[in-house]
Design a protein around this motif. Structure first.
Motif, mmCIF file in Angstrom:
data_model
loop_
_atom_site.group_PDB
_atom_site.id
_atom_site.type_symbol
_atom_site.label_atom_id
_atom_site.label_comp_id
_atom_site.label_asym_id
_atom_site.label_seq_id
_atom_site.Cartn_x
_atom_site.Cartn_y
_atom_site.Cartn_z
ATOM 1 N N ARG A 1 0.845 -1.185 0.000
ATOM 2 C CA ARG A 1 0.000 0.000 0.000
ATOM 3 C C ARG A 1 0.887 1.245 0.000
ATOM 4 O O ARG A 1 2.070 1.207 0.344
ATOM 5 C CB ARG A 1 -0.909 0.019 1.234
ATOM 6 N N PHE A 2 0.295 2.361 -0.374
ATOM 7 C CA PHE A 2 1.002 3.643 -0.405
ATOM 8 C C PHE A 2 1.007 4.277 0.985
ATOM 9 O O PHE A 2 0.029 4.168 1.731
ATOM 10 C CB PHE A 2 0.329 4.608 -1.384
ATOM 11 N N ARG A 3 2.101 4.985 1.305
ATOM 12 C CA ARG A 3 2.097 5.807 2.503
ATOM 13 C C ARG A 3 1.059 6.912 2.326
ATOM 14 O O ARG A 3 0.956 7.521 1.259
ATOM 15 C CB ARG A 3 3.481 6.430 2.731
ATOM 16 N N GLU A 4 0.332 7.211 3.376
ATOM 17 C CA GLU A 4 -0.727 8.212 3.295
ATOM 18 C C GLU A 4 -0.367 9.506 4.012
ATOM 19 O O GLU A 4 -1.123 10.481 3.944
ATOM 20 C CB GLU A 4 -2.030 7.640 3.860
ATOM 21 N N ASP A 5 0.770 9.541 4.685
ATOM 22 C CA ASP A 5 1.126 10.705 5.486
ATOM 23 C C ASP A 5 2.286 11.498 4.918
ATOM 24 O O ASP A 5 2.709 12.499 5.511
ATOM 25 C CB ASP A 5 1.470 10.271 6.911
ATOM 26 N N LEU A 6 2.832 11.067 3.774
ATOM 27 C CA LEU A 6 3.955 11.765 3.154
ATOM 28 C C LEU A 6 3.734 11.857 1.657
ATOM 29 O O LEU A 6 3.128 10.964 1.048
ATOM 30 C CB LEU A 6 5.277 11.028 3.414
ATOM 31 N N GLU B 1 5.057 9.378 -2.180
ATOM 32 C CA GLU B 1 4.724 8.007 -1.804
ATOM 33 C C GLU B 1 5.059 7.019 -2.920
ATOM 34 O O GLU B 1 5.337 5.852 -2.647
ATOM 35 C CB GLU B 1 3.238 7.904 -1.437
ATOM 36 N N ASP B 2 5.094 7.485 -4.166
ATOM 37 C CA ASP B 2 5.466 6.615 -5.286
ATOM 38 C C ASP B 2 6.846 5.992 -5.094
ATOM 39 O O ASP B 2 7.071 4.825 -5.422
ATOM 40 C CB ASP B 2 5.487 7.415 -6.594
ATOM 41 N N ILE C 1 10.991 10.159 2.771
ATOM 42 C CA ILE C 1 10.728 8.955 1.974
ATOM 43 C C ILE C 1 12.036 8.227 1.672
ATOM 44 O O ILE C 1 12.105 6.990 1.748
ATOM 45 C CB ILE C 1 9.988 9.331 0.678
ATOM 46 N N HIS C 2 13.084 8.970 1.348
ATOM 47 C CA HIS C 2 14.364 8.325 1.062
ATOM 48 C C HIS C 2 14.912 7.616 2.298
ATOM 49 O O HIS C 2 15.536 6.554 2.177
ATOM 50 C CB HIS C 2 15.362 9.337 0.514
ATOM 51 N N ARG C 3 14.698 8.185 3.461
ATOM 52 C CA ARG C 3 15.139 7.498 4.680
ATOM 53 C C ARG C 3 14.358 6.198 4.870
ATOM 54 O O ARG C 3 14.913 5.192 5.333
ATOM 55 C CB ARG C 3 14.970 8.428 5.886
ATOM 56 N N GLN C 4 13.077 6.201 4.514
ATOM 57 C CA GLN C 4 12.281 4.981 4.584
ATOM 58 C C GLN C 4 12.831 3.930 3.613
ATOM 59 O O GLN C 4 12.927 2.737 3.941
ATOM 60 C CB GLN C 4 10.827 5.285 4.253
ATOM 61 N N ILE C 5 13.193 4.377 2.423
ATOM 62 C CA ILE C 5 13.763 3.448 1.437
ATOM 63 C C ILE C 5 15.101 2.912 1.925
ATOM 64 O O ILE C 5 15.404 1.719 1.772
ATOM 65 C CB ILE C 5 13.912 4.142 0.061
ATOM 66 N N ASP C 6 15.908 3.784 2.519
ATOM 67 C CA ASP C 6 17.197 3.341 3.063
ATOM 68 C C ASP C 6 16.997 2.242 4.101
ATOM 69 O O ASP C 6 17.728 1.239 4.122
ATOM 70 C CB ASP C 6 17.938 4.520 3.693
ATOM 71 N N ALA C 7 16.018 2.423 4.979
ATOM 72 C CA ALA C 7 15.744 1.412 6.011
ATOM 73 C C ALA C 7 15.272 0.111 5.374
ATOM 74 O O ALA C 7 15.658 -0.990 5.806
ATOM 75 C CB ALA C 7 14.693 1.938 6.990
ATOM 76 N N LEU C 8 14.456 0.235 4.330
ATOM 77 C CA LEU C 8 13.972 -0.946 3.622
ATOM 78 C C LEU C 8 15.126 -1.718 2.995
ATOM 79 O O LEU C 8 15.210 -2.951 3.103
ATOM 80 C CB LEU C 8 12.968 -0.508 2.553
#
Length: 519
Positions: free
Chosen positions: A185-190, A193-194, A245-252
């Motif tokens: 699912r897409f993030r809804e708070d940032l 999100e793509d 979002i990039h920090r989220q991708i880094d964690a992923l």
């Protein structure tokens, strides 16, 4: 008997776009593949978009369904997620209300999915540039065309890390069971999100297919209307969301455990994300630039140092200067990145090496990053140096006192002879290049720059015969040691200059932004 479920559900999201929504839905209904439905999700519009969606559903029962959200979500994530929950098709696609699908998009993507067994199929997106006033097409540019030269199938993202460059969600077709199995699912708070959604999809997919066919028309209005949320790069909140979002991708990627993918993602950040902001950095005011540097300085150290060696030297330089908090040098780098190779720095020559500026050379890394010797700027013909005439001030006409325009041109390595230089400003009508006039300038060169001044004596504001109100391109001509230097005149961001001159529309150009003057 209940109707058979469609092959593809296209989730069309809309917010306050009632005028363009019908065209988007029509591009779904006109697909050459018969089994396609549209689920239109209205994000609590106030312009009647919800009513348009309901009317389209009533007009095309069984093929169009409308969902109207009670409260606006502020982004694309929630309406897309709602659309997926309402999808009945075995495959799902996403469409924004201001864009359209190619007529064969669903057929080509479904065929590739069935033939390859891919969880996600990605096709060619084309940016269609439209006149913001008339809506007429002005040109096209393919999005990441190097990824879509031929059909390809990859087992995992590791087989093609460059897929991280294409993080659009809208040029792709997803197997619905795959989305549900992995709860994608897409993030809804940032915003942006793509980026995170696509990275998550790529990592989860057991097979990814690319097709060279055009599937998505990304319509971009030029010079009309407010920019989309993701294009508001002049707002620091936009920068914050992108970095979050990039920090989220880094964690992923860290959890995935493949350092090569992290490096590939960092290369993408420098080549694409940083470049977008740096190409416009010189357009922003000082407060924005200060905030931007602070935000980026808090993120850039997280990048793999090896990524910097795989990008354009000026992007590497920009990253270094951001961490050094050098606004002046960043302005010159921004002009280089966004201005087709323009030279805006006086350069520095030390021990036979040419450096972009005379600062940050006290460390080996600073010298390495700022070394531009390979560009041959110390031997290149002066006329090819791509210099610009930056306006530094002006004075409006007061009685018998003439209007005045002042500016500077950088003198790289002192190659422009020092002393007084003959010169003039040349005005050329954008509507008809045959209409020109000139104004003499006083110019004087020192070791690092040429200062110039033009005066406009008071005169009746009349148009030359045959000249209409128009915009004018303005160029500074300087006679420099036998070389005719021709430099476009650029105006600082946010500066409006009101000068009364003999030709009434001559300075319409100067009320526009630096970027428009530059272009």
């Amino acid at each position: 008997m209940a109707p058979s479920p469609p092959d593809v559900t296209v989730v069309v999201i809309v917010h306050n776009d009632a005028a363009r929504l019908p065209a988007a839905v029509a591009s779904v209904l006109d697909q050459s593949l018969a089994g396609v439905e549209a689920v239109v999700v209205d994000d609590a519009s106030t312009d009647g978009s919800g009513d348009v969606a309901r009317a389209l559903a009533a007009e095309h029962p069984g093929r169009v369904r409308a969902v109207v959200l009670p409260e606006n979500s502020g982004g694309c994530g929630r309406p897309r997620n709602v659309g997926v929950r309402h999808a009945r098709g075995a495959h799902v696609m996403f469409l924004d209300s201001d864009d359209t699908l190619d007529r064969h998009a669903c057929r080509n993507m479904l065929e590739a999915a069935e033939r390859t067994g891919a969880d996600v199929v990605s096709g060619r997106c084309v940016r269609v540039f439209l006149d913001g006033r008339t809506g007429a097409a002005k040109g096209e540019r393919a999005w990441m065309p190097w990824l879509y030269k031929e059909t390809a199938v990859y087992r995992t993202l590791a087989d093609k890390p460059e897929l991280l460059f294409d993080t659009l969600s809208t040029n792709k077709c997803y197997r619905r069971g795959f989305l549900e199995e992995h709860d994608l699912r897409f993030r809804e708070d940032l915003h942006y999100e793509d980026l995170l959604f696509s990275a998550t999809v790529y990592l989860a997919a057991r097979r990814i297919a690319l097709i060279p066919h055009r599937v998505y028309n990304w319509n971009v209005a030029v010079g009309g209307g407010a920019p989309s949320i993701s294009n508001r790069r002049g707002e620091l909140a936009n920068v914050e969301d992108r970095l979050a979002i990039h920090r989220q991708i880094d964690a992923l990627l860290a959890a995935h455990g493949d350092p090569d993918l992290k490096t590939a993602k960092d290369v993408k950040f420098l080549k694409h994300d940083l470049k977008l902001y740096m190409s416009e950095y010189a357009l922003r005011d000082a407060a924005y630039r200060k905030g931007f540097r602070a935000l980026l300085a808090g993120y850039l150290p997280a990048l793999d140092p090896a990524a910097a060696d795989r990008v354009d030297p000026f992007l590497r330089m920009a990253a270094h200067l951001v961490t050094a908090d050098d606004d002046a040098a960043l302005l010159t780098v921004s002009e280089r990145i966004g201005g087709k190779g323009r030279i805006a720095s006086p350069l520095s020559l030390r021990n036979g090496r040419v450096y972009w500026c005379d600062r940050h050379l006290d460390t080996p890394e600073g010298r390495r990053v700022l070394d531009v010797t390979s560009l041959g700027l110390d031997t290149r013909p002066l006329a090819s140096m791509k210099l610009a005439a930056h306006v530094t001030g002006h004075r409006a006409e007061r009685g018998a006192q003439p209007a005045e325009l002042r500016g500077r041109v950088v003198n790289p390595l002192g190659r422009i002879p020092r002393g007084e230089l003959p010169g003039h400003l040349e005005f050329t009508s954008r509507a008809d290049a045959a209409h020109t006039f000139t104004v003499p300038v006083r110019a004087s060169a020192n070791r690092t720059e040429v200062a110039w001044t033009a005066e406009f004596p008071p005169a009746p504001r009349t148009l030359p015969i045959g000249v209409r109100d128009t915009l004018w391109n303005v160029r500074l001509h300087l006679a420099a040691g036998g070389t005719d230097l021709v430099c476009p005149v650029l105006v600082p961001a946010g500066t409006a200059i009101d000068l009364k001159v003999p030709v009434r529309p001559a300075f319409a150009l100067f009320t526009t932004t630096w970027l428009r003057a530059y272009a």
